[in-house]
Design a protein around this motif. Sequence first.
Motif, PDB file in Angstrom:
ATOM      1  N   UNK A 178       0.819  -1.222   0.000  1.00 52.88           N
ATOM      2  CA  UNK A 178       0.000   0.000   0.000  1.00 52.88           C
ATOM      3  C   UNK A 178       0.850   1.269   0.000  1.00 52.88           C
ATOM      4  N   UNK A 179       2.154   1.106  -0.227  1.00 54.17           N
ATOM      5  CA  UNK A 179       3.061   2.258  -0.177  1.00 54.17           C
ATOM      6  C   UNK A 179       3.707   2.539  -1.536  1.00 54.17           C
ATOM      7  N   UNK A 180       3.033   2.121  -2.596  1.00 53.84           N
ATOM      8  CA  UNK A 180       3.564   2.353  -3.943  1.00 53.84           C
ATOM      9  C   UNK A 180       3.416   3.829  -4.319  1.00 53.84           C
ATOM     10  N   UNK A 181       4.491   4.399  -4.869  1.00 51.50           N
ATOM     11  CA  UNK A 181       4.460   5.790  -5.335  1.00 51.50           C
ATOM     12  C   UNK A 181       5.091   5.818  -6.721  1.00 51.50           C
ATOM     13  N   UNK A 182       4.240   5.974  -7.742  1.00 46.10           N
ATOM     14  CA  UNK A 182       4.693   5.883  -9.131  1.00 46.10           C
ATOM     15  C   UNK A 182       4.380   7.191  -9.854  1.00 46.10           C
ATOM     16  N   UNK A 183       5.393   7.749 -10.500  1.00 44.38           N
ATOM     17  CA  UNK A 183       5.236   8.972 -11.285  1.00 44.38           C
ATOM     18  C   UNK A 183       5.569   8.649 -12.745  1.00 44.38           C
ATOM     19  N   UNK A 184       4.670   9.012 -13.658  1.00 42.49           N
ATOM     20  CA  UNK A 184       4.886   8.743 -15.078  1.00 42.49           C
ATOM     21  C   UNK A 184       5.271  10.017 -15.818  1.00 42.49           C
ATOM     22  N   UNK A 185       6.300   9.926 -16.671  1.00 41.53           N
ATOM     23  CA  UNK A 185       6.807  11.080 -17.417  1.00 41.53           C
ATOM     24  C   UNK A 185       7.046  10.670 -18.866  1.00 41.53           C
ATOM     25  N   UNK A 186       6.867  11.614 -19.782  1.00 40.00           N
ATOM     26  CA  UNK A 186       7.101  11.326 -21.195  1.00 40.00           C
ATOM     27  C   UNK A 186       8.557  11.540 -21.592  1.00 40.00           C
ATOM     28  N   UNK A 187       9.245  12.449 -20.885  1.00 40.20           N
ATOM     29  CA  UNK A 187      10.628  12.751 -21.260  1.00 40.20           C
ATOM     30  C   UNK A 187      11.387  13.299 -20.056  1.00 40.20           C
ATOM     31  N   UNK A 188      12.655  13.673 -20.286  1.00 37.03           N
ATOM     32  CA  UNK A 188      13.521  14.139 -19.198  1.00 37.03           C
ATOM     33  C   UNK A 188      12.999  15.426 -18.561  1.00 37.03           C
TER      34      UNK A 188
END
Length: 348
Positions: free
Chosen positions: A220-230
């Motif tokens: 329950x401690x997942x932290x995910x950030x999605x990015x397209x580029x740098x």
Amino acid sequence: MGLKGMTNKRPTKVTIESVAAIAKVSVNTVSRALRGKDGVSEKTRERILQIAQEMNYRPNILARSMRQDKSDFIGVLVLDIGNSVFTKMIKGIETELMGNSLSIIIGNSDEKVSKERHYLETMLATNCRGIIISHVNNSALKLLRQEGVPFVVLDRDTQKFECDQVYVDNNKMGYMATKHLLELGHRDIVFINKESKFDTDQRRRIEGYCSALQESGLQNFERIYSCEDAEQGKKAIFDLWRQKPHPTGLVIGQHSLAEGVISMLTQLKVKIPMELSVVIIGEPGWASILSPSFTTIERPLELVGSKAAKLLLAKTHKRDGKGAESYISEVVPSDLVIRESTGPPKGW
């Protein structure tokens, strides 16, 4: 006006027919002599080779391949030729094929189905002996299967489409990176992911990250950030560091994001690894020379390319022998390379 004695006419191109006419033999005899095939006496072969050399004859390899059932070309189609991952794989492919007197035709799809189709049709038109492909989606694989062309998938998820493939286990890469941080004592670990419409590799790495957390009772401690580029990676880190408490561990899921992420961490004066331990999935060339140097999950990319080429060659030979159809999936292991960017969290 041209110089005296000079002509504006283009030099006449020497053809195989020209060589045959001078040698007073058939075009087929010249072709067999130049390719080292049987059916030509040694004396005739030497005479043809000498005439061809004196006439500065260069065979039209492309035209010849289109007349034959198969050529001396192997097609290599990748998603992004500017990505060092693919350039290193191509180097491994080329080294293996050159050792077998074969050449490569390279295509770059830019993750676009239309470009992928264009290059595939070009490769099929030139009678490529086989194709190594890092595909956008499975429509490309279905086309190759329909055309009866041997192919090997290069480090891509085929989504249960049965075929020959060589790949690195992306799930395991995400797992290894996260497990390393967990074993150091970190419990608040962020995963920064490169978002792509077609790239399932990132999803597999996220699954590995989640599996490692789940094993440690942190599902329950997942932290995910999605990015397209740098650039988006930089913004994600900026936004993340404005929130408290700060994470103590960070997994950068794609090495192309790493430069932007590390740049922002430097601007924010985040102390690595004292305040934040960082693992990069991938092989940025600067990872081992910066201070601190960065812990990475690395793939032997040239070996991946070499193994794909070997598998394709074995496939084409088996096809020539009309053996039974079977598919091989070869997994190439990745390595955790521990450097200075990871350590235990404060107070551990």
